[in-house]
Design a protein around this motif. Structure first.
Motif, PDB file in Angstrom:
ATOM      1  N   SER A   1    -107.402-103.830 -22.304  1.00  0.00           N
ATOM      2  CA  SER A   1    -107.474-104.083 -20.865  1.00  0.00           C
ATOM      3  C   SER A   1    -107.618-102.741 -20.136  1.00  0.00           C
ATOM      4  O   SER A   1    -106.622-102.093 -19.806  1.00  0.00           O
ATOM      5  CB  SER A   1    -106.208-104.807 -20.392  1.00  0.00           C
ATOM      6  N   PRO A   2    -108.838-102.277 -19.886  1.00  0.00           N
ATOM      7  CA  PRO A   2    -109.034-100.999 -19.198  1.00  0.00           C
ATOM      8  C   PRO A   2    -108.393-100.971 -17.810  1.00  0.00           C
ATOM      9  O   PRO A   2    -108.014 -99.907 -17.322  1.00  0.00           O
ATOM     10  CB  PRO A   2    -110.558-100.864 -19.103  1.00  0.00           C
ATOM     11  N   GLN A   3    -108.250-102.154 -17.185  1.00  0.00           N
ATOM     12  CA  GLN A   3    -107.693-102.199 -15.832  1.00  0.00           C
ATOM     13  C   GLN A   3    -106.255-101.698 -15.786  1.00  0.00           C
ATOM     14  O   GLN A   3    -105.888-100.905 -14.918  1.00  0.00           O
ATOM     15  CB  GLN A   3    -107.759-103.632 -15.271  1.00  0.00           C
ATOM     16  N   ILE A   4    -105.448-102.127 -16.771  1.00  0.00           N
ATOM     17  CA  ILE A   4    -104.045-101.718 -16.725  1.00  0.00           C
ATOM     18  C   ILE A   4    -103.900-100.245 -17.112  1.00  0.00           C
ATOM     19  O   ILE A   4    -103.039 -99.538 -16.574  1.00  0.00           O
ATOM     20  CB  ILE A   4    -103.179-102.613 -17.635  1.00  0.00           C
ATOM     21  N   VAL A   5    -104.752 -99.750 -18.016  1.00  0.00           N
ATOM     22  CA  VAL A   5    -104.687 -98.333 -18.364  1.00  0.00           C
ATOM     23  C   VAL A   5    -105.082 -97.477 -17.168  1.00  0.00           C
ATOM     24  O   VAL A   5    -104.447 -96.456 -16.870  1.00  0.00           O
ATOM     25  CB  VAL A   5    -105.592 -98.036 -19.575  1.00  0.00           C
ATOM     26  N   ALA A   6    -106.129 -97.897 -16.451  1.00  0.00           N
ATOM     27  CA  ALA A   6    -106.529 -97.166 -15.247  1.00  0.00           C
ATOM     28  C   ALA A   6    -105.427 -97.214 -14.195  1.00  0.00           C
ATOM     29  O   ALA A   6    -105.180 -96.229 -13.481  1.00  0.00           O
ATOM     30  CB  ALA A   6    -107.824 -97.744 -14.690  1.00  0.00           C
ATOM     31  N   ALA A   7    -104.749 -98.358 -14.112  1.00  0.00           N
ATOM     32  CA  ALA A   7    -103.640 -98.479 -13.164  1.00  0.00           C
ATOM     33  C   ALA A   7    -102.499 -97.546 -13.537  1.00  0.00           C
ATOM     34  O   ALA A   7    -101.853 -96.941 -12.665  1.00  0.00           O
ATOM     35  CB  ALA A   7    -103.160 -99.929 -13.112  1.00  0.00           C
TER      36      ALA A   7
ATOM     37  N   VAL B   1    -102.806 -94.658 -15.091  1.00  0.00           N
ATOM     38  CA  VAL B   1    -103.231 -93.307 -14.753  1.00  0.00           C
ATOM     39  C   VAL B   1    -103.088 -93.054 -13.254  1.00  0.00           C
ATOM     40  O   VAL B   1    -102.590 -91.997 -12.828  1.00  0.00           O
ATOM     41  CB  VAL B   1    -104.687 -93.092 -15.214  1.00  0.00           C
ATOM     42  N   ARG B   2    -103.509 -94.017 -12.459  1.00  0.00           N
ATOM     43  CA  ARG B   2    -103.376 -93.856 -11.000  1.00  0.00           C
ATOM     44  C   ARG B   2    -101.919 -93.796 -10.582  1.00  0.00           C
ATOM     45  O   ARG B   2    -101.537 -93.018  -9.692  1.00  0.00           O
ATOM     46  CB  ARG B   2    -104.079 -95.009 -10.278  1.00  0.00           C
ATOM     47  N   ALA B   3    -101.093 -94.627 -11.191  1.00  0.00           N
ATOM     48  CA  ALA B   3     -99.674 -94.653 -10.828  1.00  0.00           C
ATOM     49  C   ALA B   3     -99.019 -93.304 -11.079  1.00  0.00           C
ATOM     50  O   ALA B   3     -98.250 -92.814 -10.234  1.00  0.00           O
ATOM     51  CB  ALA B   3     -98.968 -95.752 -11.608  1.00  0.00           C
ATOM     52  N   MET B   4     -99.317 -92.692 -12.199  1.00  0.00           N
ATOM     53  CA  MET B   4     -98.702 -91.405 -12.491  1.00  0.00           C
ATOM     54  C   MET B   4     -99.278 -90.305 -11.604  1.00  0.00           C
ATOM     55  O   MET B   4     -98.572 -89.370 -11.210  1.00  0.00           O
ATOM     56  CB  MET B   4     -98.902 -91.037 -13.965  1.00  0.00           C
ATOM     57  N   ALA B   5    -100.562 -90.393 -11.288  1.00  0.00           N
ATOM     58  CA  ALA B   5    -101.173 -89.384 -10.432  1.00  0.00           C
ATOM     59  C   ALA B   5    -100.592 -89.416  -9.027  1.00  0.00           C
ATOM     60  O   ALA B   5    -100.508 -88.378  -8.351  1.00  0.00           O
ATOM     61  CB  ALA B   5    -102.688 -89.580 -10.385  1.00  0.00           C
ATOM     62  N   ASN B   6    -100.170 -90.605  -8.568  1.00  0.00           N
ATOM     63  CA  ASN B   6     -99.676 -90.773  -7.200  1.00  0.00           C
ATOM     64  C   ASN B   6     -98.154 -90.720  -7.106  1.00  0.00           C
ATOM     65  O   ASN B   6     -97.611 -90.868  -6.010  1.00  0.00           O
ATOM     66  CB  ASN B   6    -100.169 -92.099  -6.623  1.00  0.00           C
TER      67      ASN B   6
ATOM     68  N   GLN C   1     -90.600 -99.899 -12.305  1.00  0.00           N
ATOM     69  CA  GLN C   1     -90.212-101.016 -13.163  1.00  0.00           C
ATOM     70  C   GLN C   1     -91.396-101.539 -13.961  1.00  0.00           C
ATOM     71  O   GLN C   1     -91.277-101.865 -15.147  1.00  0.00           O
ATOM     72  CB  GLN C   1     -89.611-102.133 -12.301  1.00  0.00           C
ATOM     73  N   ALA C   2     -92.553-101.585 -13.332  1.00  0.00           N
ATOM     74  CA  ALA C   2     -93.752-102.050 -14.028  1.00  0.00           C
ATOM     75  C   ALA C   2     -94.151-101.076 -15.128  1.00  0.00           C
ATOM     76  O   ALA C   2     -94.521-101.487 -16.241  1.00  0.00           O
ATOM     77  CB  ALA C   2     -94.893-102.221 -13.028  1.00  0.00           C
ATOM     78  N   ALA C   3     -94.074 -99.769 -14.855  1.00  0.00           N
ATOM     79  CA  ALA C   3     -94.405 -98.768 -15.875  1.00  0.00           C
ATOM     80  C   ALA C   3     -93.450 -98.865 -17.052  1.00  0.00           C
ATOM     81  O   ALA C   3     -93.870 -98.725 -18.222  1.00  0.00           O
ATOM     82  CB  ALA C   3     -94.356 -97.371 -15.261  1.00  0.00           C
ATOM     83  N   LEU C   4     -92.166 -99.097 -16.762  1.00  0.00           N
ATOM     84  CA  LEU C   4     -91.192 -99.254 -17.834  1.00  0.00           C
ATOM     85  C   LEU C   4     -91.513-100.469 -18.695  1.00  0.00           C
ATOM     86  O   LEU C   4     -91.437-100.421 -19.936  1.00  0.00           O
ATOM     87  CB  LEU C   4     -89.790 -99.383 -17.234  1.00  0.00           C
TER      88      LEU C   4
ATOM     89  N   ILE D   1    -100.099-108.918 -18.457  1.00  0.00           N
ATOM     90  CA  ILE D   1    -100.928-107.776 -18.062  1.00  0.00           C
ATOM     91  C   ILE D   1    -101.495-107.901 -16.654  1.00  0.00           C
ATOM     92  O   ILE D   1    -101.423-106.943 -15.862  1.00  0.00           O
ATOM     93  CB  ILE D   1    -102.038-107.539 -19.112  1.00  0.00           C
ATOM     94  N   PRO D   2    -102.086-109.007 -16.271  1.00  0.00           N
ATOM     95  CA  PRO D   2    -102.621-109.091 -14.898  1.00  0.00           C
ATOM     96  C   PRO D   2    -101.545-108.852 -13.831  1.00  0.00           C
ATOM     97  O   PRO D   2    -101.788-108.147 -12.849  1.00  0.00           O
ATOM     98  CB  PRO D   2    -103.175-110.515 -14.826  1.00  0.00           C
ATOM     99  N   GLU D   3    -100.364-109.424 -14.057  1.00  0.00           N
ATOM    100  CA  GLU D   3     -99.298-109.258 -13.070  1.00  0.00           C
ATOM    101  C   GLU D   3     -98.797-107.815 -13.058  1.00  0.00           C
ATOM    102  O   GLU D   3     -98.542-107.246 -11.988  1.00  0.00           O
ATOM    103  CB  GLU D   3     -98.146-110.211 -13.395  1.00  0.00           C
ATOM    104  N   LEU D   4     -98.674-107.200 -14.256  1.00  0.00           N
ATOM    105  CA  LEU D   4     -98.217-105.818 -14.326  1.00  0.00           C
ATOM    106  C   LEU D   4     -99.229-104.866 -13.689  1.00  0.00           C
ATOM    107  O   LEU D   4     -98.844-103.854 -13.100  1.00  0.00           O
ATOM    108  CB  LEU D   4     -97.974-105.426 -15.785  1.00  0.00           C
ATOM    109  N   THR D   5    -100.506-105.199 -13.805  1.00  0.00           N
ATOM    110  CA  THR D   5    -101.533-104.356 -13.183  1.00  0.00           C
ATOM    111  C   THR D   5    -101.359-104.347 -11.663  1.00  0.00           C
ATOM    112  O   THR D   5    -101.474-103.284 -11.013  1.00  0.00           O
ATOM    113  CB  THR D   5    -102.927-104.880 -13.551  1.00  0.00           C
ATOM    114  N   LYS D   6    -101.072-105.504 -11.104  1.00  0.00           N
ATOM    115  CA  LYS D   6    -100.848-105.579  -9.658  1.00  0.00           C
ATOM    116  C   LYS D   6     -99.612-104.780  -9.252  1.00  0.00           C
ATOM    117  O   LYS D   6     -99.607-104.073  -8.238  1.00  0.00           O
ATOM    118  CB  LYS D   6    -100.686-107.039  -9.227  1.00  0.00           C
TER     119      LYS D   6
END
Length: 777
Positions: free
Chosen positions: A183-189, A191-196, A162-165, A145-150
């Motif tokens: 892990s709220p961090q990865i869920v927020a990430a 959401v941001r990824a799809m928005a951008n 690739q990370a979203a997949l 999770i930490p690495e995927l969040t980055k």
């Protein structure tokens, strides 16, 4: 290869005997008996012959037998492969491919002991394996999770994809899914990824991940806190079907289980987007969408207005007309039920054909769909909108009156009551399809259930007035034995709303001369007088206590002034018959009628003057009226602004003057002339006060269904409050026949009863309808 045990024929008696002999080391006598000499004739048994023949038949039917050596070899083989059979049953994956294990199962329908033990051992093995894999998945997700969040925050869109997949794949397994939702961090990430990102694959993966997380309360909370709702609403405009499905199902789960989600959806324009999606054709998708709309609209007027502004009612009605998928029809009917209590949405649904569309499903096999359609129709049925093509709906409603479901009967009666209100066409349809008989049967069956009897009585009240078939309806109630039940409802334990409706129905039934005698025989007259006295005493008591005559004077939502007015109006019509007039006089009610002439309520003055007008036809009645001091108030009422009051007062005064001296008649004539000529709207008409003079020949003649008042043509003087039906020359009474003289009259005068609608316009009391308002029963 030696034959196996499974090759033995089933139930071979000779072979079974050999096994038994080998196992126990002794001769049963059957084998040894094969080599003995034949017994003597005297000692041979018939059973011995039968046994020998039976064994010969077995040998012929089941083929050759096995030798002792063959049996011993098979037993040895089974003993050597016992461990292999256990392994094959419990751990089949440990055997080498192609290994042949002899089976000991004779009958495929009866497993062996080893096979019965295999099932629980397999379950235990799988549970252990799953536990190991679950822990492995959780550990993997926690480390990743930490690495995927980055990576989700990377500027390279390929890396983000690739990370979203990868996150989407992890969310498909329960252990890793729990790690993600915690892990709220990865869920927020995400959401941001799809928005951008405008990449369709990223959108699919993120939407799928959020969908998987929404199956858990912790996941819903994480999505909500991470700002996922605005993003999900945005996805409702996606052209990709899978994304639409993920978005709507996730929002549905949020609306069902996450506090604050409804407001967030409303604020971010979710309702408009969902209404637009009603044009889709996937029935399961539409079912979820309509359920979301129901959740949002329930108890929220703003949401209902947004749906209306988005043309939601028409689209929902279209769904009810077009599709047959039961769950979709049910969810759509629930939305319409919630919207049907909104005064703005109600006419829009009716104008879009909502009543007809809902009526299409009243014969559906789904009870929940039928019930929701009935509730919705109950709410829509009082809309002041002209409805066409309702023959089929009326037919079904009349049929549903015979249902065994109390809720169905209650709704059907209420809908019929409302739809027949102020609708001559609807009244005729119900009368022509046997509605009178069905309603009378419903009342007889319901007995003391006022939630059924009240709307049924109201429906009959509507059907017995103001349409071409009303006279037939008045007769039909009597012919179907409804009069005893109707009169009985005037007595306890009936409450005031039901009594009020019943009084109005009796007034209408009394318009038919054939009903006068039966109503009299069933005791309607004494009970009406009792109700009148009780209601009048209550109003007098409240007046003496300083009541303001509004809210404080209501009992069960009914004002006692309405009961007074309705009871006197019914007695007015019943007093057209000679025997009824005699009974009314005998009940000592004339003093009360005279007292009511002093009422501040104009409608009560009118009905009181009307019943006195009928009673004054008999000389005895006229004398009692005069003795009670009615001359003064009647003379005062000659100057009333209500033409009905003036006319009745003039008729009573004229009849009382029949046997008076000439000077008295002269004064009355002058008073009448002054009264009529001082009314501006009458000055240009051909009214002749002398026609009320002393030489009228029919003053105390027999009273028919037409009043025997002096012959005048008042057609040009008709007050708007007297309805729109033309009046017959030669009678004042026709001008009163089409009036609902009961509670809640619709007159132009400034009545203290308020500007309520005509009697037949009064729907069943709010008490019986509240359960249908904005509820999900």
């Amino acid at each position: 290869m030696s034959p196996g045990l499974q090759d033995l024929p089933k139930a071979d008696p000779m072979q079974q005997t050999m096994e038994w002999s080998h196992g126990y080391g002794m001769d049963s006598g059957i084998q040894s008996g094969a080599t003995t000499q034949a017994p003597s004739v005297s000692s041979k048994s018939l059973h011995d012959e039968d046994d020998q023949n039976m064994y010969q038949d077995w040998d012929q039917n089941y083929g050759p037998t096995y030798t002792q050596e063959q049996v011993d070899e098979m037993n040895q083989q089974l003993n050597q492969t016992r461990s292999q059979r256990v392994r094959a049953a419990m751990y089949p994956e440990t055997l080498e491919e192609g290994t042949q294990i002899p089976s000991t199962q004779f009958d495929p329908q009866h497993p062996t002991a080893v096979q019965r033990l295999a099932e629980p051992s397999q379950m235990l093995k799988h549970a252990v394996v799953n536990l190991i894999n679950y822990q492995d998945d959780a550990d993997l997700a926690t480390r990743a999770i930490p690495e995927l969040t980055k990576l989700l925050n990377d500027e390279d869109q390929v890396v983000v994809g690739q990370a979203a997949l990868m996150v989407h794949q992890l969310s498909k397994k329960e252990a890793s899914r729990h790690a993600i939702m915690n892990s709220p961090q990865i869920v927020a990430a995400l959401v941001r990824a799809m928005a951008n990102s405008n990449d369709a694959e990223v959108t699919k993966c993120v939407a799928g991940t959020l969908h998987n997380l929404s199956h858990h309360r912790a996941g819903l909370l994480t999505i909500w806190k991470s700002g996922g709702i605005p993003l999900l609403i945005k996805l409702l405009s996606s052209p990709i079907e899978s994304v639409l499905f993920y978005a709507i199902t996730t929002l549905h789960n949020l609306l069902l289980h996450q506090e604050g989600a409804k407001m967030a959806v409303r604020i971010n324009g979710g309702i408009q987007k969902m209404v637009a999606l009603l044009s889709k054709e996937n029935v399961k998708f539409l079912a979820i969408t309509t359920d979301c709309l129901q959740i949002l609209a329930y108890g929220n007027q703003e949401s209902k207005l947004i749906i209306l502004a988005s043309n939601g009612p028409a689209m929902l009605v279209h769904i009810m007309r077009t599709y047959t998928y039961e769950k979709l029809l049910w969810t759509t009917s629930r939305v319409l039920k919630v919207l049907s209590v909104c005064p703005n949405n109600k006419p829009a649904i009716c104008e879009a054909g909502g009543i007809q569309a809902l009526g299409m499903h009243l014969a559906h096999q789904s009870n929940r769909l039928v019930q929701n359609c009935l509730w919705t129709l109950r709410n829509l049925s009082d809309a002041n909108v002209k409805v066409d093509d309702i023959e089929g709906v009326m037919q079904m409603l009349v049929q549903l009156l015979s249902s065994n479901d109390i809720n169905v009967v209650t709704c059907a009666a209420g809908i019929l009551s409302n739809l027949t209100c102020n609708s001559p066409r609807a009244k005729m349809i119900v009368c022509q399809i046997g509605g009178i008989e069905a309603l009378v049967g419903t009342i007889l069956q319901a007995r003391d259930r006022e939630d059924i009897t009240e709307p049924a009585i109201c429906a009959l009240r509507h059907l017995t007035s103001r349409h071409p078939e009303s006279e037939m309806a008045q007769n039909a109630v009597r012919l179907h034995y409804g009069l005893p039940a109707v009169v009985k409802l005037l007595h306890p334990p009936s409450r005031w709303p039901l009594i009020k409706a019943t009084v109005g129905l009796i007034r209408n039934l009394a318009l038919c001369p054939a009903n006068h005698a039966p109503l009299r025989e069933h005791g309607a007259l004494p009970r009406l007088v009792q109700l009148l006295m009780r209601a009048h005493q209550d109003t007098q008591r409240r007046t003496s206590m300083g009541s303001n005559g509004s809210t404080q004077s209501r009992v069960d939502g009914v004002r006692m002034e309405e009961i007074v007015e309705g009871s006197v109006g019914a007695l007015h019509i019943l007093a057209r018959e000679t025997h009824n007039r005699a009974i009314i006089r005998g009940l000592n009610s004339i003093p009360l009628f005279v007292q009511l002439l002093y009422s501040n309520v104009e409608n009560i003055q009118r009905v009181a003057a009307g019943v006195l007008c009928e009673l004054a036809q008999d000389k005895e009645g006229a004398e009692i009226i005069e003795q009670e001091g009615a001359t003064a108030p009647l003379t005062e009422l000659l100057h009333s602004s209500n033409e009905g009051v003036t006319t009745y007062a003039a008729a009573v005064l004229f009849r009382m003057s029949e046997d008076k001296p000439a000077d008295y008649k002269s004064r009355i004539s002058i008073e009448l002339s002054s009264s009529f000529f001082n009314r501006p709207q009458w000055q240009d008409n051909d009214f002749d006060p002398q026609m009320l003079g002393q030489d009228h020949p029919t003053m105390y003649s027999h009273h028919s269904s037409r009043s025997s008042l002096p012959q005048q043509d008042f057609r040009q003087h008709q007050d708007p409050s007297f309805g729109n039906n033309p009046m017959t020359p030669g009678s004042i009474e026709p001008m009163m026949q089409d009036l609902d003289l009961g509670p809640g009259l619709d007159y132009d005068g400034n009545s203290e009863l308020g500007a309520s609608s005509a009697l037949e316009d009064v729907n069943p009391s709010d008490r019986s309808g509240l359960v249908f308002y904005d509820t999900d029963l």
